[in-house]
Design an enzyme around this catalytic site. Structure first.
Site, PDB file in Angstrom:
ATOM      1  N   ASP A 207       0.855  -1.196   0.000  1.00 23.84           N
ATOM      2  CA  ASP A 207       0.000   0.000   0.000  1.00 23.84           C
ATOM      3  C   ASP A 207       0.881   1.233   0.000  1.00 23.84           C
ATOM      4  O   ASP A 207       2.073   1.162   0.298  1.00 23.84           O
ATOM      5  CB  ASP A 207      -0.889   0.012   1.253  1.00 23.84           C
ATOM      6  CG  ASP A 207      -0.045  -0.029   2.524  1.00 23.84           C
ATOM      7  OD1 ASP A 207       0.327   1.049   3.024  1.00 23.84           O
ATOM      8  OD2 ASP A 207       0.260  -1.142   3.006  1.00 23.84           O
ATOM      9  N   ASP A 209       1.474   4.579   2.047  1.00 21.99           N
ATOM     10  CA  ASP A 209       1.144   4.991   3.402  1.00 21.99           C
ATOM     11  C   ASP A 209       0.266   6.241   3.391  1.00 21.99           C
ATOM     12  O   ASP A 209       0.186   6.963   2.392  1.00 21.99           O
ATOM     13  CB  ASP A 209       2.435   5.232   4.185  1.00 21.99           C
ATOM     14  CG  ASP A 209       2.269   4.939   5.660  1.00 21.99           C
ATOM     15  OD1 ASP A 209       1.753   3.852   5.987  1.00 21.99           O
ATOM     16  OD2 ASP A 209       2.654   5.780   6.483  1.00 21.99           O
TER      17      ASP A 209
END
Length: 267
Positions: A207, A209
């Site tokens: 992902d 952040d």
């Protein structure tokens, strides 16, 4: 019958098994139980141990992992070189989900964990370069041969967890030079160094952040989904790298802590 191993993989979120035709090995340590039973099998003629960092059912959050027991157990089995895959968040827009990163530096931002085996005595350990250069070279060489794109170098920030970062925290880590962020890289790497183990972290970005971009924060479901989608790529990289690791250590990582009187007996 007990088996020994000279190589090990510590599996992170989503990687709870790795080796085929493995035997289970339960290990007792002075620090309590490891995260799970260790499995051992042969890979390319080398004996390899596998330990799921969070346990096979992912029952252990990052701050409850018994890092000392895990590293002690592996060393007691004969392990001297470790590959440590982990899920990370990207702190830079170009490090998006699915990217492999091979960190060369780490910043420890954890707060509640036991970071050392040295509970007594004044002992100081060289930690300027936390990751094994021979291990990193083997990963890079394997990635090129297997056509897995990988980013060479970067600083991994390790936070306490289990919560994800606020946007302000995320931006501060980026401003401080961070490339990726994680919750389990420390004190694992530090404890490996104290036991004279070569340690190489392989980060899989799941992902971006919170402070990087986007209109929503990181979710656990997102992390697990991206890791599942890339598990086979990671398995291929790990198993092929194990065959590339040198049988004789030829790196500056200390195999023992020269000149230091240890307050315990090494396994």
């Amino acid at each position: 019958m007990s088996r020994s191993a000279d190589l090990a993989v510590i599996g992170g979120s989503g990687l709870y098994a790795l080796l085929a035709d493995a035997v289970e090995q339960k290990v007792d340590t002075p620090y309590g139980d490891p995260s799970d039973v260790i499995t051992i099998a042969d890979v390319a003629g080398r004996s390899v141990a596998f330990l799921p960092r969070h346990g096979r059912d992912h029952r252990l959050p990052p701050h409850r992992i018994n890092y000392r027991a895990n590293l002690w157990a592996l060393r007691s089995l004969g392990v001297r070189q470790i590959l440590a895959p982990c899920a990370v968040g990207g702190l830079r827009p170009e490090l998006g989900p699915g990217t492999f990163v091979l960190p060369d530096q780490v910043v420890d931002r954890t707060s509640s964990r036991v970071r050392t085996f040295y509970d007594v005595g004044a002992v100081h350990v060289n930690y300027a370069d936390p990751y094994c250069p021979a291990g990193r070279s083997a990963v890079l060489r394997t990635a090129a041969e297997r056509e897995h794109a990988i980013v060479d170098g970067g600083t991994m920030f390790v936070i306490e967890g289990p919560r994800f970062s606020t946007r302000a925290e995320s931006r501060s880590y980026t401003a401080a030079g961070g490339s990726v962020i994680n919750m389990t890289g420390e004190p694992e790497a530090t404890l490996a160094r104290e036991l004279g183990l070569c340690y190489t972290s392989i980060a899989l970005v799941t992902d971006l952040d919170a402070g990087v971009e986007g209109d929503h924060g990181v979710t656990q479901e997102e992390v697990f989904r991206v890791f599942r989608e890339n598990t086979e790529r990671l398995r291929d990289l790990l198993l092929a790298t194990l065959a590339q690791l040198p049988e004789e250590r030829a790196c500056p990582c200390p195999s023992t802590l020269d000149g230091i009187t240890l307050p315990f007996e090494l396994p």
